[in-house]
Design an enzyme around this catalytic site. Sequence first.
Site, PDB file in Angstrom:
ATOM      1  N   GLU A  43       0.869  -1.168   0.007  1.00  0.00           N
ATOM      2  CA  GLU A  43       0.059   0.328  -0.415  1.00  0.00           C
ATOM      3  C   GLU A  43       0.663   1.331   0.508  1.00  0.00           C
ATOM      4  OE1 GLU A  43      -2.629  -0.613   4.049  1.00  0.00           O
ATOM      5  OE2 GLU A  43      -3.879  -1.847   2.227  1.00  0.00           O
ATOM      6  N   ASN A  44       0.489   2.086  -0.062  1.00  0.00           N
ATOM      7  CA  ASN A  44       1.188   3.784   0.063  1.00  0.00           C
ATOM      8  C   ASN A  44       0.064   4.661   0.546  1.00  0.00           C
ATOM      9  OD1 ASN A  44       0.068   4.930  -2.614  1.00  0.00           O
ATOM     10  ND2 ASN A  44       0.710   3.473  -3.313  1.00  0.00           N
ATOM     11  N   ALA A  45       0.416   5.737   0.470  1.00  0.00           N
ATOM     12  CA  ALA A  45       0.079   7.047   0.882  1.00  0.00           C
ATOM     13  C   ALA A  45      -1.437   7.212   0.045  1.00  0.00           C
ATOM     14  CB  ALA A  45       0.948   8.273   1.864  1.00  0.00           C
ATOM     15  N   GLU A  54      -1.466 -10.984  -5.070  1.00  0.00           N
ATOM     16  CA  GLU A  54      -1.312 -11.616  -6.092  1.00  0.00           C
ATOM     17  C   GLU A  54      -0.663 -11.173  -7.291  1.00  0.00           C
ATOM     18  OE1 GLU A  54      -4.049 -11.131  -4.352  1.00  0.00           O
ATOM     19  OE2 GLU A  54      -5.243 -12.651  -4.297  1.00  0.00           O
ATOM     20  N   CYS A  88      -7.340  -8.949  -9.548  1.00  0.00           N
ATOM     21  CA  CYS A  88      -6.200 -10.153  -9.095  1.00  0.00           C
ATOM     22  C   CYS A  88      -6.394 -11.487 -10.035  1.00  0.00           C
ATOM     23  CB  CYS A  88      -5.837 -10.230  -7.905  1.00  0.00           C
ATOM     24  SG  CYS A  88      -4.909  -9.045  -7.303  1.00  0.00           S
TER      25      CYS A  88
HETATM   26  N1  THU Z   1      -6.150  -6.895  -0.497  1.00  0.00           N
HETATM   27  C1  THU Z   1      -4.882  -8.950  -1.440  1.00  0.00           C
HETATM   28  O1  THU Z   1      -3.571  -8.204  -1.451  1.00  0.00           O
HETATM   29  N2  THU Z   1      -5.180  -9.486  -2.131  1.00  0.00           N
HETATM   30  C2  THU Z   1      -6.360  -9.498  -2.014  1.00  0.00           C
HETATM   31  O2  THU Z   1      -6.642 -11.049  -2.201  1.00  0.00           O
HETATM   32  C3  THU Z   1      -7.620  -9.165  -1.592  1.00  0.00           C
HETATM   33  C4  THU Z   1      -7.208  -7.586  -0.917  1.00  0.00           C
HETATM   34  C5  THU Z   1      -4.922  -6.084  -0.379  1.00  0.00           C
HETATM   35  C6  THU Z   1      -5.102  -5.288  -0.769  1.00  0.00           C
HETATM   36  C7  THU Z   1      -5.423  -4.231  -0.056  1.00  0.00           C
HETATM   37  O3  THU Z   1      -3.919  -3.673   0.447  1.00  0.00           O
HETATM   38  C8  THU Z   1      -6.017  -4.559   1.778  1.00  0.00           C
HETATM   39  O4  THU Z   1      -5.207  -6.319   1.249  1.00  0.00           O
HETATM   40  C9  THU Z   1      -7.178  -3.938   2.275  1.00  0.00           C
HETATM   41  O5  THU Z   1      -7.726  -4.361   0.820  1.00  0.00           O
END
Ligand code: THU
Length: 130
Positions: A43-45, A54, A88
């Site tokens: 994530e980022n700001a 994924e 994804c």
């Molecule tokens: N997220 C994933 O990395 N994979 C998933 O299958 C569902 C959601 C992450 C995205 C975000 O950083 C956090 O989970 C909350 O949505």
Amino acid sequence: MDDAMFALAAKAMEKAHAPYSGFHVGAVVKAANGRLYAGCNVENAAYPEGWCAETTAIAHMVMDGETRIIEIAVMGRGDALVTPCGGCRQRIREFAGPEVPVHVCSPEGLRKTTTLGALLPLSFGPENLA
Ligand code: THU
């Protein structure tokens, strides 16, 4: 899913950079060469610009010269199953057919095994552009 895949998903989840959601996700794709490629969410700001575990795993696979996924594992916490998000599912579709198993895990173990076809029915894929 074998133990190595599960263990790698757990390790990847620990690497998550998720200071905004606090939701840590790990993912592993097994490629046709038998190798495992791991990823975490980053994530980022500027919130919408982050990406999923994924996506990181797929990028590692492609950087290693592989383009066929034969199995996937995703790991996250919480009561609800941590299945791949819609975006994804399409990213996975680029490299996987409907029969490919998707293992939905928590750190405690495997919760459900489904397939890409069940998650993304009647999908549009590379064959459409062939
Ligand atoms: N997220 C994933 O990395 N994979 C998933 O299958 C569902 C959601 C992450 C995205 C975000 O950083 C956090 O989970 C909350 O949505």
